[in-house]
Design a protein around this motif. Structure first.
Motif, short mmCIF file in Angstrom:
data_model
loop_
_atom_site.label_atom_id
_atom_site.label_comp_id
_atom_site.label_asym_id
_atom_site.label_seq_id
_atom_site.Cartn_x
_atom_site.Cartn_y
_atom_site.Cartn_z
N GLY A 1 0.83 -1.11 0.04
CA GLY A 1 -0.11 -0.16 -0.11
C GLY A 1 1.09 1.25 -0.10
O GLY A 1 1.90 1.04 0.66
N LEU A 2 0.28 2.43 -0.69
CA LEU A 2 1.02 3.45 -0.95
C LEU A 2 0.42 4.73 -0.70
O LEU A 2 -0.74 4.55 -1.30
CB LEU A 2 2.04 3.38 -2.07
N GLU A 3 0.62 5.79 0.05
CA GLU A 3 -0.11 6.79 0.14
C GLU A 3 -0.46 7.64 -1.18
O GLU A 3 -1.57 8.20 -1.20
CB GLU A 3 0.45 8.00 1.05
N CYS A 4 0.55 7.48 -2.33
CA CYS A 4 -0.05 8.09 -3.46
C CYS A 4 -1.26 7.55 -4.10
O CYS A 4 -2.06 8.46 -4.62
CB CYS A 4 1.10 7.76 -4.59
N GLY A 5 -1.74 6.32 -3.85
CA GLY A 5 -3.18 5.95 -4.26
C GLY A 5 -4.23 6.95 -3.28
O GLY A 5 -5.34 6.99 -3.90
N LEU A 6 -4.06 7.17 -2.01
CA LEU A 6 -4.85 8.18 -1.62
C LEU A 6 -5.03 9.24 -2.24
O LEU A 6 -6.12 10.07 -2.40
CB LEU A 6 -4.45 8.07 -0.06
N PHE A 7 -3.65 9.89 -2.51
CA PHE A 7 -4.06 11.35 -3.12
C PHE A 7 -4.54 11.23 -4.43
O PHE A 7 -5.30 12.11 -4.74
CB PHE A 7 -2.37 11.78 -3.41
N LEU A 8 -4.21 10.23 -5.17
CA LEU A 8 -4.97 10.03 -6.55
C LEU A 8 -6.47 9.95 -6.65
O LEU A 8 -7.05 10.46 -7.32
CB LEU A 8 -4.09 8.92 -7.40
N GLU A 9 -6.98 9.39 -5.42
CA GLU A 9 -8.32 9.10 -5.18
C GLU A 9 -8.97 10.29 -5.18
O GLU A 9 -10.28 10.66 -5.74
CB GLU A 9 -8.46 8.27 -3.98
N LYS A 10 -8.21 11.43 -4.50
CA LYS A 10 -8.98 12.75 -4.25
C LYS A 10 -8.71 13.67 -5.57
O LYS A 10 -9.50 14.57 -5.76
CB LYS A 10 -8.38 13.34 -2.94
N TYR A 11 -7.48 13.64 -6.08
CA TYR A 11 -7.01 14.48 -7.20
C TYR A 11 -6.62 13.61 -8.31
O TYR A 11 -5.59 13.40 -8.73
CB TYR A 11 -6.05 15.35 -6.86
#
Length: 240
Positions: free
Chosen positions: A189-199
């Motif tokens: 898991g990587l935080e980038c996936g969370l950012f991409l989900e929002k933007y």
């Protein structure tokens, strides 16, 4: 598995379990404190030797250093009730743990897995079991989480689900080093996936030198990769 066997054959009385650490790391070690009925100490030691040999055989190719030890401890002030002990040990042995499915699109890649990350005896008489699920297929991840939750609900536990990490597809470039990158996928898991989900239109990169044994006391850095990482970072900043 060891404690379930001891419960059935010896009627042990469990006082405490402290196993694992971070939810995103495979546990390295665990220990438990339990009582053994009078006169059963020798049988306890025999079972310990038997299971130690079994584990050594099962894990000789993947974890040659695995070991199981039992030592005498002081008499605990309290033990948990028999019903809770039975439900806990049944759930811990019954819940899925490890690789659940391999990817059909990328050979060698784990698609879905679940990790029994930690078991802790917390305050106010609570026992907290933490488990994490990962998958490159969102529906499979949700199903794995539901299966783990079902096992503990059957044991009478309260179950809470936290937020996970969405997927993130790479966009490789070959301009700086002039060679086509080796595209690999990792089961993480990587935080980038969370950012991409929002933007969803955000361009981003997770970059760094090569690391080994991440999230463990064995974590280390490959020095030879630092120079490339530094040049890559400087070129990104220069371009921006």
């Amino acid at each position: 598995r060891f404690m379930r066997n001891c419960q059935e054959k010896l009627g042990i009385m469990l006082c405490d379990i402290d196993g694992g650490g971070l939810r995103n790391a495979i546990p390295r070690e665990a220990h438990a404190v339990f009582g053994v009925p009078a006169g059963q100490a020798d049988e306890m030691r025999r079972l310990t030797g038997q299971f130690a040999a079994t584990f050594a055989e099962e894990y000789k190719y993947t974890d040659a250093g695995v070991r199981l030890e039992v030592r005498e401890a002081g008499k605990p002030a309290t033990v948990i009730d028999a019903g809770t002990q039975r439900s806990l040990l049944l759930a811990l042995q019954g819940v899925a743990n490890g690789v659940l499915a391999m990817s059909r699109s990328m050979p060698g890649l784990v698609e879905t897995s679940t990790n029994l990350a930690s078991v802790k005896f917390a305050d106010e008489g609570r026992i907290v079991v933490t488990s994490s699920q990962r998958s490159s297929v969102e529906s499979a991840k949700a199903d794995a989480a539901a299966s783990v939750g079902a096992a503990f609900r059957l044991a009478g536990a309260e179950v809470e689900h936290g937020e996970g990490y969405p997927g993130w597809n790479p966009d490789p470039s070959i301009r700086l080093f002039g060679t086509r990158p080796k595209v690999r996928a990792i089961h993480a898991g990587l935080e980038c996936g969370l950012f991409l989900e929002k933007y969803p239109k955000l361009e981003m990169i997770s970059v760094g030198p090569t690391l080994r044994g991440v999230h463990s006391p064995d974590e280390r850095l490959e020095i030879a990769t630092v120079d490339k990482f530094w040049k890559f970072l400087i070129e990104i900043l220069r371009t921006l």
